[in-house]
Motif scaffolding. Sequence first.
Motif, PDB file in Angstrom:
ATOM      1  N   VAL A  86     -64.874   0.264 124.369  1.00  0.00           N
ATOM      2  CA  VAL A  86     -65.126   1.673 124.072  1.00  0.00           C
ATOM      3  C   VAL A  86     -64.963   2.519 125.334  1.00  0.00           C
ATOM      4  O   VAL A  86     -65.540   2.209 126.380  1.00  0.00           O
ATOM      5  CB  VAL A  86     -66.549   1.859 123.493  1.00  0.00           C
ATOM      6  CG1 VAL A  86     -66.885   3.345 123.343  1.00  0.00           C
ATOM      7  CG2 VAL A  86     -66.674   1.137 122.157  1.00  0.00           C
ATOM      8  N   ASP A  87     -64.163   3.581 125.212  1.00  0.00           N
ATOM      9  CA  ASP A  87     -64.093   4.608 126.244  1.00  0.00           C
ATOM     10  C   ASP A  87     -65.194   5.620 125.926  1.00  0.00           C
ATOM     11  O   ASP A  87     -65.132   6.291 124.890  1.00  0.00           O
ATOM     12  CB  ASP A  87     -62.728   5.285 126.220  1.00  0.00           C
ATOM     13  CG  ASP A  87     -62.571   6.339 127.317  1.00  0.00           C
ATOM     14  OD1 ASP A  87     -63.579   6.683 127.966  1.00  0.00           O
ATOM     15  OD2 ASP A  87     -61.440   6.832 127.502  1.00  0.00           O
ATOM     16  N   PRO A  88     -66.196   5.771 126.780  1.00  0.00           N
ATOM     17  CA  PRO A  88     -67.328   6.639 126.440  1.00  0.00           C
ATOM     18  C   PRO A  88     -67.026   8.124 126.536  1.00  0.00           C
ATOM     19  O   PRO A  88     -67.804   8.946 126.056  1.00  0.00           O
ATOM     20  CB  PRO A  88     -68.383   6.243 127.471  1.00  0.00           C
ATOM     21  CG  PRO A  88     -67.577   5.833 128.667  1.00  0.00           C
ATOM     22  CD  PRO A  88     -66.369   5.135 128.105  1.00  0.00           C
ATOM     23  N   ASN A  89     -65.892   8.469 127.159  1.00  0.00           N
ATOM     24  CA  ASN A  89     -65.562   9.873 127.387  1.00  0.00           C
ATOM     25  C   ASN A  89     -64.391  10.307 126.514  1.00  0.00           C
ATOM     26  O   ASN A  89     -63.509   9.512 126.194  1.00  0.00           O
ATOM     27  CB  ASN A  89     -65.213  10.102 128.854  1.00  0.00           C
ATOM     28  CG  ASN A  89     -66.353   9.715 129.781  1.00  0.00           C
ATOM     29  OD1 ASN A  89     -67.465  10.206 129.624  1.00  0.00           O
ATOM     30  ND2 ASN A  89     -66.087   8.830 130.730  1.00  0.00           N
ATOM     31  N   SER A  90     -64.378  11.579 126.154  1.00  0.00           N
ATOM     32  CA  SER A  90     -63.308  12.096 125.309  1.00  0.00           C
ATOM     33  C   SER A  90     -63.116  13.577 125.581  1.00  0.00           C
ATOM     34  O   SER A  90     -63.920  14.212 126.273  1.00  0.00           O
ATOM     35  CB  SER A  90     -63.636  11.878 123.832  1.00  0.00           C
ATOM     36  OG  SER A  90     -64.807  12.602 123.471  1.00  0.00           O
ATOM     37  N   ALA A  91     -62.059  14.126 125.018  1.00  0.00           N
ATOM     38  CA  ALA A  91     -61.729  15.539 125.192  1.00  0.00           C
ATOM     39  C   ALA A  91     -62.254  16.362 124.022  1.00  0.00           C
ATOM     40  O   ALA A  91     -62.405  15.860 122.912  1.00  0.00           O
ATOM     41  CB  ALA A  91     -60.218  15.698 125.288  1.00  0.00           C
ATOM     42  N   CYS A  92     -62.495  17.644 124.270  1.00  0.00           N
ATOM     43  CA  CYS A  92     -62.774  18.552 123.155  1.00  0.00           C
ATOM     44  C   CYS A  92     -61.470  18.934 122.474  1.00  0.00           C
ATOM     45  O   CYS A  92     -61.466  19.353 121.313  1.00  0.00           O
ATOM     46  CB  CYS A  92     -63.530  19.790 123.645  1.00  0.00           C
ATOM     47  SG  CYS A  92     -62.485  21.052 124.437  1.00  0.00           S
ATOM     48  N   TYR A 135     -60.668   1.054 121.673  1.00  0.00           N
ATOM     49  CA  TYR A 135     -59.405   0.400 122.006  1.00  0.00           C
ATOM     50  C   TYR A 135     -59.480  -1.066 121.596  1.00  0.00           C
ATOM     51  O   TYR A 135     -60.420  -1.770 121.972  1.00  0.00           O
ATOM     52  CB  TYR A 135     -59.125   0.475 123.507  1.00  0.00           C
ATOM     53  CG  TYR A 135     -58.766   1.850 124.006  1.00  0.00           C
ATOM     54  CD1 TYR A 135     -57.434   2.193 124.245  1.00  0.00           C
ATOM     55  CD2 TYR A 135     -59.741   2.816 124.226  1.00  0.00           C
ATOM     56  CE1 TYR A 135     -57.094   3.464 124.697  1.00  0.00           C
ATOM     57  CE2 TYR A 135     -59.413   4.089 124.671  1.00  0.00           C
ATOM     58  CZ  TYR A 135     -58.089   4.397 124.908  1.00  0.00           C
ATOM     59  OH  TYR A 135     -57.752   5.651 125.353  1.00  0.00           O
ATOM     60  N   ALA A 136     -58.485  -1.516 120.826  1.00  0.00           N
ATOM     61  CA  ALA A 136     -58.395  -2.935 120.488  1.00  0.00           C
ATOM     62  C   ALA A 136     -57.995  -3.718 121.733  1.00  0.00           C
ATOM     63  O   ALA A 136     -57.149  -3.267 122.516  1.00  0.00           O
ATOM     64  CB  ALA A 136     -57.376  -3.145 119.382  1.00  0.00           C
ATOM     65  N   LEU A 137     -58.609  -4.869 121.924  1.00  0.00           N
ATOM     66  CA  LEU A 137     -58.293  -5.680 123.101  1.00  0.00           C
ATOM     67  C   LEU A 137     -56.997  -6.455 122.881  1.00  0.00           C
ATOM     68  O   LEU A 137     -56.828  -7.114 121.854  1.00  0.00           O
ATOM     69  CB  LEU A 137     -59.427  -6.654 123.399  1.00  0.00           C
ATOM     70  CG  LEU A 137     -60.759  -6.047 123.824  1.00  0.00           C
ATOM     71  CD1 LEU A 137     -61.743  -7.156 124.199  1.00  0.00           C
ATOM     72  CD2 LEU A 137     -60.584  -5.100 125.001  1.00  0.00           C
ATOM     73  N   PRO A 138     -56.089  -6.397 123.844  1.00  0.00           N
ATOM     74  CA  PRO A 138     -54.875  -7.216 123.749  1.00  0.00           C
ATOM     75  C   PRO A 138     -55.225  -8.702 123.803  1.00  0.00           C
ATOM     76  O   PRO A 138     -56.283  -9.087 124.305  1.00  0.00           O
ATOM     77  CB  PRO A 138     -54.074  -6.802 124.993  1.00  0.00           C
ATOM     78  CG  PRO A 138     -54.686  -5.519 125.458  1.00  0.00           C
ATOM     79  CD  PRO A 138     -56.120  -5.569 125.054  1.00  0.00           C
ATOM     80  N   ASP A 139     -54.336  -9.524 123.289  1.00  0.00           N
ATOM     81  CA  ASP A 139     -54.529 -10.970 123.376  1.00  0.00           C
ATOM     82  C   ASP A 139     -54.682 -11.369 124.842  1.00  0.00           C
ATOM     83  O   ASP A 139     -53.970 -10.868 125.714  1.00  0.00           O
ATOM     84  CB  ASP A 139     -53.339 -11.715 122.768  1.00  0.00           C
ATOM     85  CG  ASP A 139     -53.247 -11.533 121.256  1.00  0.00           C
ATOM     86  OD1 ASP A 139     -54.274 -11.174 120.653  1.00  0.00           O
ATOM     87  OD2 ASP A 139     -52.152 -11.750 120.706  1.00  0.00           O
ATOM     88  N   GLY A 140     -55.607 -12.270 125.094  1.00  0.00           N
ATOM     89  CA  GLY A 140     -55.794 -12.761 126.451  1.00  0.00           C
ATOM     90  C   GLY A 140     -56.907 -12.085 127.212  1.00  0.00           C
ATOM     91  O   GLY A 140     -57.305 -12.557 128.283  1.00  0.00           O
ATOM     92  N   ILE A 141     -57.413 -10.954 126.709  1.00  0.00           N
ATOM     93  CA  ILE A 141     -58.549 -10.281 127.346  1.00  0.00           C
ATOM     94  C   ILE A 141     -59.799 -10.544 126.518  1.00  0.00           C
ATOM     95  O   ILE A 141     -59.831 -10.266 125.318  1.00  0.00           O
ATOM     96  CB  ILE A 141     -58.317  -8.769 127.474  1.00  0.00           C
ATOM     97  CG1 ILE A 141     -57.132  -8.478 128.401  1.00  0.00           C
ATOM     98  CG2 ILE A 141     -59.571  -8.072 128.016  1.00  0.00           C
ATOM     99  CD1 ILE A 141     -56.841  -6.993 128.595  1.00  0.00           C
ATOM    100  N   THR A 142     -60.814 -11.101 127.145  1.00  0.00           N
ATOM    101  CA  THR A 142     -62.057 -11.408 126.449  1.00  0.00           C
ATOM    102  C   THR A 142     -62.967 -10.179 126.436  1.00  0.00           C
ATOM    103  O   THR A 142     -62.802  -9.265 127.243  1.00  0.00           O
ATOM    104  CB  THR A 142     -62.785 -12.570 127.120  1.00  0.00           C
ATOM    105  OG1 THR A 142     -63.189 -12.157 128.450  1.00  0.00           O
ATOM    106  CG2 THR A 142     -61.885 -13.800 127.235  1.00  0.00           C
TER     107      THR A 142
END
Length: 342
Positions: A86-92, A135-142
């Motif tokens: 999760v990206d905790p920040n976002s734009a208005c 964000y979905a994690l790419p294969d290979g990242i735990t």
Amino acid sequence: MEAVVFDGKALKLSYTNSYPIAQIENDTDVIVKVEFSGICGTDLHIIQGEFPASKDRPLPLGHEFSGVVHDVGKASIFKVGQKVVVDPNSACSLCDFCRKGNYQYCLKAGINSTIGIWRDGGWAQYCRVPQVQVYALPDGITTEQAGLCEPYSCVSHGFDRASPLNVGDKILVCGAGIIGNLWVTTLHHHGHRDVTVSELNTSRLEIVKKLDTGFRLITPDVLANEKGLYDVIIDCTGVGKVMEINFNYLNHGGKYVLFGCCPPTHQTCVNPYEIYDKELTIIGVKINPYSFPKALGWIAAMGSRYVNYTKLGVKTYALSEYQKALADLKTGIVSKALFKIV
């Protein structure tokens, strides 16, 4: 559900096993079953009343977390069971800053609406998040490695702000907490070798040795005695006085990257003539605008050579162990504490 809850009015942190479980409210919501959730230096400032956070009601902090999709709104692109971060920040997305791609300057969103500061965060078993921040994690990242994605995304933004950082530049990293260590891994991964790390706590220097970069590790008194000059200084301490002292170690044409988040009360005195005479550059770095994809790419490329909890001095704790986690952080026996919620 279990959660570590912060009361912004009383500046009190507490553990509970009866916090209301997160529920879908909007069609594009995602409920994340949290697996790893970090304690950030900003969180420590929040707990001490040195950094603004919500006072509307007690809520779980935690803006650095990863996990698995538990439930989704009917319009969500995500699927139950996906590994995510999760990206905790976002734009208005409405103000001039956001429309120019600079939501770190936004007066409404950005740091002013961060999950885990202004909204329920990841120091809990479950967290509701808008899908645009997932964000979905790419294969290979735990999910374990992804627990460090948010701080790496901030380093990525800082790296871009400071660029070009030329291989062969003489670089000083001030502070060997987790952010200093992430900068160490980033610099080494990008080919830098003439790097010195300055840290007051010798226990933290012992942790940096585990990264096996060959960088020079010293304490600030050695730095003061040498009075050497550096092309780039990356301050990860978040202490105004450190900047005031270390600013004197910049070479002509040097860059001072102010990365550590100082409390608003800190003041620093620098000599404007020196800035003119040496043509110095001061670079501020604020959060992580649109840098999550790059951070995920870094983590995939770095792999376990760098993104390894043992090498980085990271330790995990149960939510109920939050007091021990904070105590270990403050003594410096760990560089980073994360809640492991599995």
